[in-house]
Design a protein around this motif. Structure first.
Motif, PDB file in Angstrom:
ATOM      1  N   ARG A 147      40.079 -15.959 -36.475  1.00  0.00           N
ATOM      2  CA  ARG A 147      40.578 -17.252 -36.029  1.00  0.00           C
ATOM      3  C   ARG A 147      41.392 -17.115 -34.749  1.00  0.00           C
ATOM      4  NH1 ARG A 147      40.660 -21.452 -39.908  1.00  0.00           N
ATOM      5  NH2 ARG A 147      42.650 -22.195 -39.129  1.00  0.00           N
ATOM      6  N   ALA A 148      42.160 -16.030 -34.637  1.00  0.00           N
ATOM      7  CA  ALA A 148      42.948 -15.800 -33.425  1.00  0.00           C
ATOM      8  C   ALA A 148      42.035 -15.561 -32.228  1.00  0.00           C
ATOM      9  CB  ALA A 148      43.876 -14.607 -33.629  1.00  0.00           C
ATOM     10  N   LEU A 149      40.947 -14.825 -32.430  1.00  0.00           N
ATOM     11  CA  LEU A 149      40.017 -14.545 -31.343  1.00  0.00           C
ATOM     12  C   LEU A 149      39.233 -15.792 -30.930  1.00  0.00           C
ATOM     13  CD1 LEU A 149      38.663 -11.089 -32.564  1.00  0.00           C
ATOM     14  CD2 LEU A 149      40.067 -11.486 -30.524  1.00  0.00           C
ATOM     15  N   ALA A 150      38.932 -16.655 -31.899  1.00  0.00           N
ATOM     16  CA  ALA A 150      38.142 -17.858 -31.613  1.00  0.00           C
ATOM     17  C   ALA A 150      38.962 -18.940 -30.924  1.00  0.00           C
ATOM     18  CB  ALA A 150      37.542 -18.403 -32.907  1.00  0.00           C
ATOM     19  N   GLY A 151      40.252 -18.941 -31.133  1.00  0.00           N
ATOM     20  CA  GLY A 151      41.074 -20.040 -30.643  1.00  0.00           C
ATOM     21  C   GLY A 151      41.185 -21.125 -31.694  1.00  0.00           C
ATOM     22  N   SER A 152      41.931 -22.153 -31.406  1.00  0.00           N
ATOM     23  CA  SER A 152      42.189 -23.224 -32.373  1.00  0.00           C
ATOM     24  C   SER A 152      41.041 -24.235 -32.389  1.00  0.00           C
ATOM     25  CB  SER A 152      43.505 -23.933 -32.031  1.00  0.00           C
ATOM     26  OG  SER A 152      43.745 -24.987 -32.938  1.00  0.00           O
ATOM     27  N   HIS A 153      40.320 -24.256 -33.500  1.00  0.00           N
ATOM     28  CA  HIS A 153      39.222 -25.212 -33.692  1.00  0.00           C
ATOM     29  C   HIS A 153      39.280 -25.697 -35.140  1.00  0.00           C
ATOM     30  CE1 HIS A 153      37.611 -24.056 -29.802  1.00  0.00           C
ATOM     31  NE2 HIS A 153      37.651 -22.788 -30.185  1.00  0.00           N
ATOM     32  N   PRO A 154      40.230 -26.577 -35.453  1.00  0.00           N
ATOM     33  CA  PRO A 154      40.423 -27.002 -36.845  1.00  0.00           C
ATOM     34  C   PRO A 154      39.154 -27.554 -37.473  1.00  0.00           C
ATOM     35  CG  PRO A 154      42.232 -27.768 -35.461  1.00  0.00           C
ATOM     36  CD  PRO A 154      41.184 -27.230 -34.545  1.00  0.00           C
ATOM     37  N   GLY A 155      38.893 -27.138 -38.698  1.00  0.00           N
ATOM     38  CA  GLY A 155      37.753 -27.647 -39.441  1.00  0.00           C
ATOM     39  C   GLY A 155      36.457 -26.899 -39.202  1.00  0.00           C
ATOM     40  N   PHE A 156      36.484 -25.863 -38.328  1.00  0.00           N
ATOM     41  CA  PHE A 156      35.268 -25.108 -38.025  1.00  0.00           C
ATOM     42  C   PHE A 156      35.387 -23.668 -38.520  1.00  0.00           C
ATOM     43  CE2 PHE A 156      35.002 -28.590 -35.026  1.00  0.00           C
ATOM     44  CZ  PHE A 156      33.642 -28.893 -35.014  1.00  0.00           C
ATOM     45  N   ARG A 157      34.235 -23.031 -38.692  1.00  0.00           N
ATOM     46  CA  ARG A 157      34.192 -21.620 -39.027  1.00  0.00           C
ATOM     47  C   ARG A 157      34.824 -20.804 -37.895  1.00  0.00           C
ATOM     48  NH1 ARG A 157      29.660 -23.933 -41.262  1.00  0.00           N
ATOM     49  NH2 ARG A 157      28.808 -23.011 -43.189  1.00  0.00           N
ATOM     50  N   PRO A 158      35.462 -19.662 -38.197  1.00  0.00           N
ATOM     51  CA  PRO A 158      36.031 -18.831 -37.134  1.00  0.00           C
ATOM     52  C   PRO A 158      34.964 -18.053 -36.366  1.00  0.00           C
ATOM     53  CG  PRO A 158      36.440 -17.828 -39.266  1.00  0.00           C
ATOM     54  CD  PRO A 158      35.842 -19.173 -39.541  1.00  0.00           C
ATOM     55  N   VAL A 159      33.754 -17.922 -36.932  1.00  0.00           N
ATOM     56  CA  VAL A 159      32.579 -17.400 -36.229  1.00  0.00           C
ATOM     57  C   VAL A 159      31.393 -18.283 -36.614  1.00  0.00           C
ATOM     58  CG1 VAL A 159      33.337 -15.003 -36.011  1.00  0.00           C
ATOM     59  CG2 VAL A 159      32.167 -15.722 -38.083  1.00  0.00           C
ATOM     60  N   HIS A 160      30.377 -18.287 -35.786  1.00  0.00           N
ATOM     61  CA  HIS A 160      29.203 -19.150 -36.026  1.00  0.00           C
ATOM     62  C   HIS A 160      29.621 -20.610 -36.190  1.00  0.00           C
ATOM     63  CE1 HIS A 160      26.656 -15.622 -36.372  1.00  0.00           C
ATOM     64  NE2 HIS A 160      27.553 -15.101 -37.172  1.00  0.00           N
ATOM     65  N   ALA A 161      30.522 -21.047 -35.313  1.00  0.00           N
ATOM     66  CA  ALA A 161      31.065 -22.400 -35.433  1.00  0.00           C
ATOM     67  C   ALA A 161      30.058 -23.464 -35.021  1.00  0.00           C
ATOM     68  CB  ALA A 161      32.334 -22.524 -34.585  1.00  0.00           C
ATOM     69  N   LYS A 162      29.152 -23.122 -34.117  1.00  0.00           N
ATOM     70  CA  LYS A 162      28.190 -24.099 -33.603  1.00  0.00           C
ATOM     71  C   LYS A 162      26.806 -23.818 -34.175  1.00  0.00           C
ATOM     72  CE  LYS A 162      26.229 -25.882 -29.274  1.00  0.00           C
ATOM     73  NZ  LYS A 162      26.201 -25.728 -27.789  1.00  0.00           N
ATOM     74  N   GLY A 163      26.236 -24.817 -34.808  1.00  0.00           N
ATOM     75  CA  GLY A 163      24.908 -24.624 -35.365  1.00  0.00           C
ATOM     76  C   GLY A 163      24.292 -25.939 -35.788  1.00  0.00           C
ATOM     77  N   CYS A 164      23.155 -25.838 -36.454  1.00  0.00           N
ATOM     78  CA  CYS A 164      22.518 -27.036 -36.993  1.00  0.00           C
ATOM     79  C   CYS A 164      21.828 -26.677 -38.305  1.00  0.00           C
ATOM     80  CB  CYS A 164      21.534 -27.656 -36.009  1.00  0.00           C
ATOM     81  SG  CYS A 164      20.140 -26.618 -35.551  1.00  0.00           S
ATOM     82  N   VAL A 165      21.851 -27.617 -39.221  1.00  0.00           N
ATOM     83  CA  VAL A 165      21.299 -27.430 -40.562  1.00  0.00           C
ATOM     84  C   VAL A 165      19.927 -28.096 -40.640  1.00  0.00           C
ATOM     85  CG1 VAL A 165      21.612 -27.908 -43.025  1.00  0.00           C
ATOM     86  CG2 VAL A 165      23.578 -27.255 -41.611  1.00  0.00           C
ATOM     87  N   CYS A 166      18.964 -27.364 -41.168  1.00  0.00           N
ATOM     88  CA  CYS A 166      17.594 -27.843 -41.291  1.00  0.00           C
ATOM     89  C   CYS A 166      17.143 -27.779 -42.748  1.00  0.00           C
ATOM     90  CB  CYS A 166      16.652 -26.988 -40.437  1.00  0.00           C
ATOM     91  SG  CYS A 166      17.068 -26.944 -38.675  1.00  0.00           S
ATOM     92  N   TYR A 167      16.014 -28.382 -43.005  1.00  0.00           N
ATOM     93  CA  TYR A 167      15.429 -28.304 -44.347  1.00  0.00           C
ATOM     94  C   TYR A 167      13.993 -27.809 -44.222  1.00  0.00           C
ATOM     95  CZ  TYR A 167      13.551 -32.831 -42.852  1.00  0.00           C
ATOM     96  OH  TYR A 167      12.933 -33.830 -42.146  1.00  0.00           O
ATOM     97  N   GLY A 168      13.509 -27.190 -45.285  1.00  0.00           N
ATOM     98  CA  GLY A 168      12.160 -26.665 -45.241  1.00  0.00           C
ATOM     99  C   GLY A 168      11.680 -26.195 -46.594  1.00  0.00           C
ATOM    100  N   THR A 169      10.616 -25.407 -46.581  1.00  0.00           N
ATOM    101  CA  THR A 169       9.992 -24.930 -47.806  1.00  0.00           C
ATOM    102  C   THR A 169       9.588 -23.468 -47.638  1.00  0.00           C
ATOM    103  OG1 THR A 169       9.088 -27.133 -48.242  1.00  0.00           O
ATOM    104  CG2 THR A 169       8.109 -25.298 -49.447  1.00  0.00           C
TER     105      THR A 169
END
Length: 313
Positions: free
Chosen positions: A19-41
């Motif tokens: 979290r210290a390395l990532a900086g202050s981003h409340p409510g987000f993961r300390p790594v892999h903070a940016k992404g998108c969720v998909c669905y599939g089979t």
């Protein structure tokens, strides 16, 4: 590190340091903070049944949730920034339980133990007196940890993916796979894109939209599913099962476990990201952990991170 540091303390410090390395981003993961969720089979291949009795490898269609992400702890990071990308898959099993596979675009992991991983992160912290990285700290750590130096070399040589759907992803850890007849083998997962791999130079990637990976994925999905084959690299005598930093020889035999079709991006992707945890210890009958100490540590760290972001911290 001091011998008095307990595993629980080390794991809490790992999350704190991330979290210290990532900086202050409340409510987000300390790594892999940016992404998108998909669905599939996912549908298991015929050969998979000879490797494991796991329910999602028996050939029936299994619903899945997939998350693609950047490695950074900054949710606003430009998609062209050189770093690892990740693909996490959650299999929704017939019995109502779930099993997860977490994989990176870089093979291996930077540290063999939670304590070494903490030291790896702490070596990147800035000097409190100057606010700047300590010029000798990280090189000194790499000098003492050649396997970490090898990981960093692979990372820096990896080009930026042109698409989430045209990158390979490698699960770091070895797992024990047991078939219906009781035979067992150790193996590591590899996701291979059916469309092949495509990359960009950092210069070309930096000129694209800040969110080009998601935009490209949206465009690609309008033409049909994004497909990955799940391969299992089988260990042979002498291959380490408990050392996540050690790559197995590339000529080890592989078995195809199945085919994943990513069908679309979730309409509630952002809310899904906040509420979901992908955990390498989420397993099912027929798949077990090795003696690798990192997966239990990751699971504990994810629990701490989930609790904190759930509180908006």
């Amino acid at each position: 590190m001091s011998g008095s540091t307990t595993p629980g303390t080390a794991i809490a410090q790992i999350v704190q340091t991330m979290r210290a390395l990532a900086g202050s981003h409340p409510g987000f993961r300390p790594v892999h903070a940016k992404g998108c969720v998909c669905y599939g089979t996912f549908r298991g291949a015929r050969e998979a049944r000879g490797v494991s009795r796991a329910p999602h490898l028996q050939g029936d269609a299994v619903p899945t949730v997939i998350r693609f992400s950047n490695a950074s702890g900054d949710p606003d990071v430009h998609d062209g920034t050189p770093n690892a990308r990740a693909m996490a898959v959650k299999f929704q099993l017939p019995d109502g339980k779930k099993a997860d596979i977490l994989a990176l675009s870089i093979e291996g992991f930077p540290a063999r133990t939670p304590e070494d991983f903490l030291a790896f992160l702490q070596a990147q912290l800035p000097d409190p007196a100057t606010g700047q990285p300590r010029p000798d700290a990280f090189p000194r750590f790499l000098e003492k940890h050649p396997s970490t130096a090898a990981f960093i070399q692979r990372l820096t040589q990896k080009p930026v993916p042109a698409s989430y759907g045209q990158s390979s992803y490698h699960a770091e850890h070895a797992f024990k796979f047991t078939a219906a007849d009781g035979t067992s083998r150790f193996g590591r997962y590899h996701w291979m894109p059916e469309a092949g791999e495509a990359h960009l130079s950092p210069d070309d990637a930096s000129k694209r939209s800040a969110n080009f990976l998601r935009e490209e994925l949206e465009s690609r999905l309008r033409n049909g599913p994004v497909v990955f084959r799940l391969l299992l690299q089988l260990a042979e005598q002498g291959d380490p099962m408990d050392d996540v930093t050690a790559l197995w020889p590339a000529d080890r035999p592989q078995v195809e476990l199945g085919r994943l079709e990513v069908a679309g991006i979730s309409q509630t992707s952002m809310a899904d990201e906040r509420g979901m945890v992908f955990d390498p210890t989420n397993l099912t009958d027929g798949i077990d952990l090795s003696a690798d100490p990192i997966p239990p540590a990751r699971s504990a760290a994810y629990s701490i991170s989930y609790d904190r972001r759930g509180k908006g911290e």
